[in-house]
Write a protein that holds these residues in place. Structure first.
Motif, short mmCIF file in Angstrom:
data_model
loop_
_atom_site.label_atom_id
_atom_site.label_comp_id
_atom_site.label_asym_id
_atom_site.label_seq_id
_atom_site.Cartn_x
_atom_site.Cartn_y
_atom_site.Cartn_z
N VAL A 111 2.81 11.91 -4.31
CA VAL A 111 1.47 11.31 -4.41
C VAL A 111 1.59 9.84 -4.76
O VAL A 111 2.30 9.46 -5.70
CB VAL A 111 0.62 12.05 -5.45
N ASN A 112 0.90 8.97 -4.01
CA ASN A 112 0.95 7.53 -4.25
C ASN A 112 -0.37 6.90 -3.85
O ASN A 112 -1.24 7.55 -3.29
CB ASN A 112 2.13 6.90 -3.51
N SER A 113 -0.51 5.61 -4.16
CA SER A 113 -1.71 4.85 -3.78
C SER A 113 -2.98 5.54 -4.27
O SER A 113 -3.97 5.63 -3.54
CB SER A 113 -1.76 4.64 -2.26
N LYS A 114 -2.95 6.02 -5.50
CA LYS A 114 -4.07 6.81 -6.04
C LYS A 114 -5.27 5.93 -6.40
O LYS A 114 -5.12 4.93 -7.07
CB LYS A 114 -3.62 7.58 -7.28
N LYS A 115 -6.43 6.35 -5.94
CA LYS A 115 -7.70 5.76 -6.36
C LYS A 115 -8.66 6.91 -6.64
O LYS A 115 -9.69 7.07 -5.99
CB LYS A 115 -8.25 4.82 -5.28
#
Length: 260
Positions: free
Chosen positions: A76-80
């Motif tokens: 999981v990455n670039s979480k907003k």
């Protein structure tokens, strides 16, 4: 709600004509997927708009001798998650170990997916054509992959596009040549490496959404040499007002020489 986007980049290699008769085999494949880890791809190309990956050159490179080294997130990455329109990305990196002459191996991915929002099924994105996987047992013993490489068609539905267990239906998902400027892939004697990053987004926090992907990442050997395939599901469940739950699970039925 947005569907998956897989827009990556490539490094180019030139192979001599004398290599054409050589054989290539794949002896093992692994899939990097743990959140917080990275996949490194070596490239001669400068892709300034590859936002998720750190680009290194010169003395900042750690393992690459090519002009550029891309360090890309997996898991999981670039979480907003707290945004009015929440989003995240889920990445993975593929590394295949090869014997012989790499130009004689073929590579690619297969994909089936289903995305839902508030109980409604979303339209799948268009297919990105890949190489043919060959006939029965070419990648996995006893399995004939039915692959749609028509870019005017949408990816088949998760899990196997309405096919059968031994004749599943997938859409092609590129990752075949290192000179393809739309994917980040490294191909050289001894190894292939590539990186993929799907995205998930909700139109509003109160939406109840889910994503189901089944990938088959593969490298096919030539002249009777072994092939590799790693099949796995990425599942994302994102309830109203909640944080998403994301899991990666191997599908051993469609895997061979896979070090999961």
């Amino acid at each position: 709600m947005r569907t998956a986007s897989i827009t990556l980049f490539a490094c180019g290699l030139v192979f001599a004509a004398s290599e054409a008769g050589a054989a290539c085999g794949c002896t093992g494949m692994s899939v990097a997927r743990t959140t917080g880890n990275t996949q490194i791809i070596c490239s001669s190309r400068d892709f300034g708009d590859l936002k998720e990956c750190a680009k290194r050159s010169g003395g900042t490179r750690t393992v690459c001798t090519s002009t550029y080294e891309y360090v890309c997130p997996v898991g999981v990455n670039s979480k907003k998650w707290g945004a009015s329109k929440p989003e995240q990305k889920t990445g993975f990196g593929v590394t295949a170990t090869l014997t012989g002459t790499a130009s004689q191996c073929t590579s690619g991915q297969l994909l089936a997916l289903t995305i839902t929002g508030d109980g409604k099924t979303e339209q799948n994105p268009p297919i990105n054509p890949t190489n043919s996987t060959g006939g029965t047992g070419a990648l996995v013993a006893g399995v004939t992959f039915d692959v749609d490489n028509d870019p005017t068609q949408a990816f088949p539905a998760y899990p196997i596009g309405g096919g059968t267990a031994t004749n599943p239906k997938f859409g092609g998902d590129n990752y075949r040549w290192a000179d393809n400027a739309k994917v980040l892939i490294e191909r050289e004697d001894g190894l292939f490496r590539w990186w993929d990053n799907t995205d998930q987004g909700k139109a509003k926090k109160s939406e109840d959404a889910s994503w189901r992907y089944k990938f088959v990442s593969w490298v096919k050997g030539s002249s009777g040499q072994p092939s590799c395939a790693c099949s796995f599901d990425i599942s994302v469940d994102w309830g109203p007002g909640a944080d998403p739950n994301t899991t990666y699970t191997q599908d051993a039925a469609y895997s061979s020489n896979c070090n999961w």
